[in-house]
Design a protein around this motif. Structure first.
Motif: not given
Length: 309
Positions: A133-140, A212-215, A220-221, A267-274
């Motif tokens: 769900l989160v790529p290994a190279d994702w900027p966290l 995380l910005a899911l979108r 896009r989980p 989370g916020n389903a409208d923004s896709g942010h958690v």
């Protein structure tokens, strides 16, 4: 028959906590050195090699030296310092980290206790990376605040002795904190996260969060999938749980004085942010409690003995 344990560094914050937890147990016998012998290298070496399990509550360089004193012996070691958390031959002492981790700890001779900050980060991130769900190279980014007891006797004296009147202090602003290698390695990341630690005016407690910005993530989980993945990862744990993410506020003191860790997906389903949020006790699941849990597992005892649920 009781397990013979030596705490090397039993006068420090973590060492005192572990000694108090083990002192009244009938299945544990502690090797104790008086003040003079505690500073005698020969006496320490003898105690280390006499023990079934030694717990190192020492600065990193001293922990490496202590481990070398039993390199050819049979004593098993739990190192509470950061000296061996990514070292070859050492097993990472986070039983809930993934399938088979507790079994690896049970048979290991050398176990490195996790840091308090990495414990929260890994609990939140590692299952999501494993699930893709989160790529290994994702900027966290990881923002975390601890009680001042995590800084040991010097910081406790500073906050409680009038050395500072600050309520909240950010630090490690050079972005090269010593916990970064273990966070990267044990989460399976290609790069370390941006780590923003801070200390607050409370003795015990910790709150860490990963936004995380899911979108923007591949696939896009949805929020529910993130929460379900974490809940499945800790479904069998008595210490780590996933609570509903609809809390209006989350207190840093939520799990202070216990060995629990609570995770939430807010989370916020409208923004896709958690905001992935973890609360724990920096001296409990983040230090002494984790060491006792590892000791129990290594010795074949009740894994929860001496822990506060």
């Amino acid at each position: 028959m009781s397990v013979l344990v030596f705490i090397d560094g039993a006068v420090g914050t973590t060492g005192i906590d572990i000694r108090e937890r083990l002192g009244g147990r009938g299945d544990i016998a502690l090797i104790a050195l008086d003040e003079a012998r505690r500073k005698d290298p020969a006496a320490r070496a003898e105690a280390l090699n006499d023990a079934d399990i030694a717990i190192l509550c020492l600065p990193d360089d001293a922990a490496r030296e202590a481990a070398a004193l039993v390199a050819g012996g049979t004593t098993r070691i739990i190192d509470a310092s950061s000296a061996h958390r990514v070292a070859a031959g050492w097993t990472y002492g986070f039983p809930e980290l993934g399938a088979g981790q507790a079994e690896r700890i049970a048979t290991a001779r050398l176990v490195s206790n996790p840091g308090c900050y990495p414990t929260a980060f890994l609990a939140l991130v590692a299952p999501l990376v494993r699930a893709g769900l989160v790529p290994a190279d994702w900027p966290l980014t990881y923002n975390a605040t601890s009680g001042y007891s995590g800084g040991g006797k010097a910081m406790i004296a500073e906050f409680e002795g009038g050395g500072t009147d600050t309520a909240f202090r950010a630090y490690a602003l050079g972005l090269a904190h010593k916990h970064l290698p273990e966070m990267q390695a044990h989460a399976g990341l290609a790069h370390p996260p941006v780590f923003a630690p801070a200390v607050a005016r409370l003795n015990r407690g910790m709150l860490g969060e990963v936004p995380l910005a899911l979108r923007q993530l591949p696939g896009r989980p949805e929020i529910a999938r993130i929460e379900d993945t974490l809940a499945a990862a800790y479904a069998d744990s008595a210490l780590v749980s996933v609570a509903p993410g609809d809390a209006a506020t989350i207190a840093i003191e939520e799990n202070a004085g216990t060995d629990r860790m609570t995770l939430r997906v807010c989370g916020n389903a409208d923004s896709g942010h958690v905001r992935l949020v973890a609360t724990l006790d920096n001296l409990g699941k983040g230090a002494g409690g984790a060491a006792v849990q590892n000791l129990n597992i290594m010795a074949g005892l009740d894994p929860l003995a001496g822990l506060v649920l």
